[in-house]
Design a protein around this motif. Structure first.
Motif, PDB file in Angstrom:
ATOM      1  N   GLN A  70       0.776  -1.231  -0.159  1.00 27.68           N
ATOM      2  CA  GLN A  70       0.061   0.086   0.036  1.00 27.68           C
ATOM      3  C   GLN A  70       0.941   1.154  -0.045  1.00 27.68           C
ATOM      4  O   GLN A  70       0.492   2.224  -0.741  1.00 27.68           O
ATOM      5  CB  GLN A  70      -1.001   0.008   1.239  1.00 27.68           C
ATOM      6  CG  GLN A  70      -2.062  -1.009   1.044  1.00 27.68           C
ATOM      7  CD  GLN A  70      -2.807  -1.109   2.389  1.00 27.68           C
ATOM      8  OE1 GLN A  70      -2.641  -0.497   3.545  1.00 27.68           O
ATOM      9  NE2 GLN A  70      -3.998  -1.410   2.162  1.00 27.68           N
ATOM     10  N   ASP A  71       1.880   1.167   0.814  1.00 28.52           N
ATOM     11  CA  ASP A  71       2.916   2.392   0.829  1.00 28.52           C
ATOM     12  C   ASP A  71       3.331   2.600  -0.585  1.00 28.52           C
ATOM     13  O   ASP A  71       3.625   3.659  -0.966  1.00 28.52           O
ATOM     14  CB  ASP A  71       3.870   2.062   1.976  1.00 28.52           C
ATOM     15  CG  ASP A  71       3.279   2.355   3.384  1.00 28.52           C
ATOM     16  OD1 ASP A  71       2.341   2.643   3.420  1.00 28.52           O
ATOM     17  OD2 ASP A  71       4.001   1.656   4.237  1.00 28.52           O
ATOM     18  N   LYS A  72       3.859   1.557  -1.031  1.00 25.40           N
ATOM     19  CA  LYS A  72       4.526   1.626  -2.413  1.00 25.40           C
ATOM     20  C   LYS A  72       3.488   2.169  -3.576  1.00 25.40           C
ATOM     21  O   LYS A  72       3.499   2.919  -4.563  1.00 25.40           O
ATOM     22  CB  LYS A  72       4.929   0.358  -3.102  1.00 25.40           C
ATOM     23  CG  LYS A  72       6.297  -0.093  -2.166  1.00 25.40           C
ATOM     24  CD  LYS A  72       7.003  -1.274  -2.851  1.00 25.40           C
ATOM     25  CE  LYS A  72       8.302  -1.969  -1.992  1.00 25.40           C
ATOM     26  NZ  LYS A  72       8.501  -2.921  -2.647  1.00 25.40           N
ATOM     27  N   HIS A  73       2.056   1.758  -3.372  1.00 23.75           N
ATOM     28  CA  HIS A  73       1.076   2.287  -4.407  1.00 23.75           C
ATOM     29  C   HIS A  73       0.807   3.773  -3.902  1.00 23.75           C
ATOM     30  O   HIS A  73       0.663   4.375  -5.024  1.00 23.75           O
ATOM     31  CB  HIS A  73      -0.303   1.600  -4.069  1.00 23.75           C
ATOM     32  CG  HIS A  73      -0.084   0.150  -4.832  1.00 23.75           C
ATOM     33  ND1 HIS A  73       0.073  -0.006  -5.980  1.00 23.75           N
ATOM     34  CD2 HIS A  73      -0.815  -0.998  -4.180  1.00 23.75           C
ATOM     35  CE1 HIS A  73      -0.226  -1.146  -6.470  1.00 23.75           C
ATOM     36  NE2 HIS A  73      -0.632  -1.905  -5.378  1.00 23.75           N
ATOM     37  N   ALA A  74       0.879   4.140  -2.780  1.00 23.81           N
ATOM     38  CA  ALA A  74       0.638   5.624  -2.396  1.00 23.81           C
ATOM     39  C   ALA A  74       1.655   6.451  -3.300  1.00 23.81           C
ATOM     40  O   ALA A  74       1.487   7.511  -3.704  1.00 23.81           O
ATOM     41  CB  ALA A  74       0.677   5.578  -1.076  1.00 23.81           C
ATOM     42  N   ALA A  75       3.028   5.814  -3.065  1.00 28.08           N
ATOM     43  CA  ALA A  75       4.108   6.718  -3.464  1.00 28.08           C
ATOM     44  C   ALA A  75       4.144   6.741  -5.050  1.00 28.08           C
ATOM     45  O   ALA A  75       4.464   7.753  -5.562  1.00 28.08           O
ATOM     46  CB  ALA A  75       5.568   5.992  -3.116  1.00 28.08           C
ATOM     47  N   PHE A  76       3.717   5.542  -5.748  1.00 30.02           N
ATOM     48  CA  PHE A  76       3.554   5.420  -7.288  1.00 30.02           C
ATOM     49  C   PHE A  76       2.366   6.582  -7.747  1.00 30.02           C
ATOM     50  O   PHE A  76       2.629   7.309  -8.518  1.00 30.02           O
ATOM     51  CB  PHE A  76       3.160   4.158  -7.598  1.00 30.02           C
ATOM     52  CG  PHE A  76       2.600   4.226  -9.075  1.00 30.02           C
ATOM     53  CD1 PHE A  76       3.487   4.289 -10.024  1.00 30.02           C
ATOM     54  CD2 PHE A  76       1.108   4.102  -9.373  1.00 30.02           C
ATOM     55  CE1 PHE A  76       2.997   4.339 -11.313  1.00 30.02           C
ATOM     56  CE2 PHE A  76       0.702   4.128 -10.518  1.00 30.02           C
ATOM     57  CZ  PHE A  76       1.717   4.117 -11.674  1.00 30.02           C
ATOM     58  N   ALA A  77       1.427   6.753  -6.943  1.00 31.47           N
ATOM     59  CA  ALA A  77       0.364   7.710  -7.332  1.00 31.47           C
ATOM     60  C   ALA A  77       0.770   8.957  -7.066  1.00 31.47           C
ATOM     61  O   ALA A  77       0.219   9.729  -7.697  1.00 31.47           O
ATOM     62  CB  ALA A  77      -0.924   7.366  -6.004  1.00 31.47           C
ATOM     63  N   LYS A  78       1.518   9.262  -6.194  1.00 32.91           N
ATOM     64  CA  LYS A  78       2.052  10.702  -5.857  1.00 32.91           C
ATOM     65  C   LYS A  78       3.015  10.930  -7.064  1.00 32.91           C
ATOM     66  O   LYS A  78       2.915  12.230  -7.535  1.00 32.91           O
ATOM     67  CB  LYS A  78       2.876  10.767  -4.477  1.00 32.91           C
ATOM     68  CG  LYS A  78       1.969  11.079  -3.426  1.00 32.91           C
ATOM     69  CD  LYS A  78       2.843  10.969  -1.966  1.00 32.91           C
ATOM     70  CE  LYS A  78       1.576  11.338  -0.909  1.00 32.91           C
ATOM     71  NZ  LYS A  78       2.328  11.552   0.382  1.00 32.91           N
ATOM     72  N   GLU A  79       3.847  10.138  -7.308  1.00 29.35           N
ATOM     73  CA  GLU A  79       4.874  10.258  -8.480  1.00 29.35           C
ATOM     74  C   GLU A  79       4.035  10.543  -9.832  1.00 29.35           C
ATOM     75  O   GLU A  79       4.471  11.192 -10.642  1.00 29.35           O
ATOM     76  CB  GLU A  79       5.962   9.161  -8.577  1.00 29.35           C
ATOM     77  CG  GLU A  79       7.043   9.326  -9.475  1.00 29.35           C
ATOM     78  CD  GLU A  79       8.157   8.391  -9.327  1.00 29.35           C
ATOM     79  OE1 GLU A  79       8.965   8.398 -10.138  1.00 29.35           O
ATOM     80  OE2 GLU A  79       7.916   7.296  -8.442  1.00 29.35           O
ATOM     81  N   ALA A  80       3.191   9.506  -9.968  1.00 28.83           N
ATOM     82  CA  ALA A  80       2.108   9.627 -11.243  1.00 28.83           C
ATOM     83  C   ALA A  80       1.465  11.106 -11.471  1.00 28.83           C
ATOM     84  O   ALA A  80       1.533  11.808 -12.450  1.00 28.83           O
ATOM     85  CB  ALA A  80       1.206   8.544 -11.226  1.00 28.83           C
ATOM     86  N   GLU A  81       1.062  11.525 -10.216  1.00 25.08           N
ATOM     87  CA  GLU A  81       0.073  12.870 -10.154  1.00 25.08           C
ATOM     88  C   GLU A  81       1.298  13.855 -10.465  1.00 25.08           C
ATOM     89  O   GLU A  81       0.784  14.829 -11.405  1.00 25.08           O
ATOM     90  CB  GLU A  81      -0.426  13.064  -8.751  1.00 25.08           C
ATOM     91  CG  GLU A  81      -1.139  14.386  -8.684  1.00 25.08           C
ATOM     92  CD  GLU A  81      -1.581  14.564  -7.226  1.00 25.08           C
ATOM     93  OE1 GLU A  81      -2.526  15.484  -7.129  1.00 25.08           O
ATOM     94  OE2 GLU A  81      -1.239  13.813  -6.244  1.00 25.08           O
ATOM     95  N   ALA A  82       2.385  13.893 -10.058  1.00 26.51           N
ATOM     96  CA  ALA A  82       3.518  15.113 -10.294  1.00 26.51           C
ATOM     97  C   ALA A  82       3.698  14.853 -11.533  1.00 26.51           C
ATOM     98  O   ALA A  82       3.834  15.967 -12.407  1.00 26.51           O
ATOM     99  CB  ALA A  82       4.425  14.935  -9.129  1.00 26.51           C
ATOM    100  N   LEU A  83       4.102  13.676 -12.147  1.00 26.59           N
ATOM    101  CA  LEU A  83       4.308  13.686 -13.700  1.00 26.59           C
ATOM    102  C   LEU A  83       3.344  14.006 -14.585  1.00 26.59           C
ATOM    103  O   LEU A  83       3.479  14.903 -15.309  1.00 26.59           O
ATOM    104  CB  LEU A  83       4.661  12.162 -14.175  1.00 26.59           C
ATOM    105  CG  LEU A  83       5.236  11.844 -15.507  1.00 26.59           C
ATOM    106  CD1 LEU A  83       6.450  12.483 -15.689  1.00 26.59           C
ATOM    107  CD2 LEU A  83       5.238  10.364 -15.595  1.00 26.59           C
TER     108      LEU A  83
END
Length: 167
Positions: free
Chosen positions: A133-146
């Motif tokens: 879940q932590d990795k998914h949250a980090a991915f979502a933040k990175e994808a949002e910024a991108l």
């Protein structure tokens, strides 16, 4: 000037051939035709001068429209390239995330299977899910910024060109 003969003075009356009773009328008509021709020539010259001005303005406006259109096409190309580049980066990010997710899940299955009857084995799936879940949250933040960066990269040149078109 004699009112009957607008372009001839009184002294010109002595030059009229009295043997030709229509000479005075003919001369007056010829003078009127000459005046009309002179006025028509002036009108044509004035019209041609105005037509040249209008033509020059139209050509200038056309050239400006062509330049604006070319700038719009160039801006569209820049925006499209920014969008494609951003989507390629997003695809790479997603593929990397999915690869890591698959590797993590395989490692989690191995960890659970190797735990056997250990009492800690019950808590292990919960820990692994939390880490995922932590990795998914980090991915979502990175994808949002991108994606925000991609949107900015696409919209900035378009907004700049819109402003230039309005000026």
């Amino acid at each position: 000037i004699c009112p009957s003969f607008p372009s001839r003075g009184v002294s010109d009356l002595t030059k009229i051939d009295m043997t030709d009773p229509f000479a005075a009328v003919r001369n007056s008509i010829l003078d009127a035709v000459q005046q009309a021709k002179t006025q028509q020539d002036k009108f044509v010259a004035d019209f041609e001068a105005e037509a040249k001005k209008v033509q020059a303005t139209a050509l200038k406006n056309f050239e400006q429209a062509v330049k604006s259109h070319q700038a719009n096409v160039d801006t569209s190309a820049v925006a499209a390239k920014a969008a494609v580049d951003g989507l390629v980066k997003y695809n790479e990010l997603t593929q990397a995330h999915l690869k890591a997710l698959t590797e993590d899940r395989l490692a989690a299955v191995e960890k659970i299977l190797s735990a056997g009857a250990d009492p800690k084995a019950v808590a292990l799936p919960v820990e692994l899910m939390k880490a995922e879940q932590d990795k998914h949250a980090a991915f979502a933040k990175e994808a949002e910024a991108l994606l925000k960066n991609v949107a900015d990269s696409v919209s900035k040149p378009v907004q700049k060109q819109l402003k230039a078109n309005m000026d």
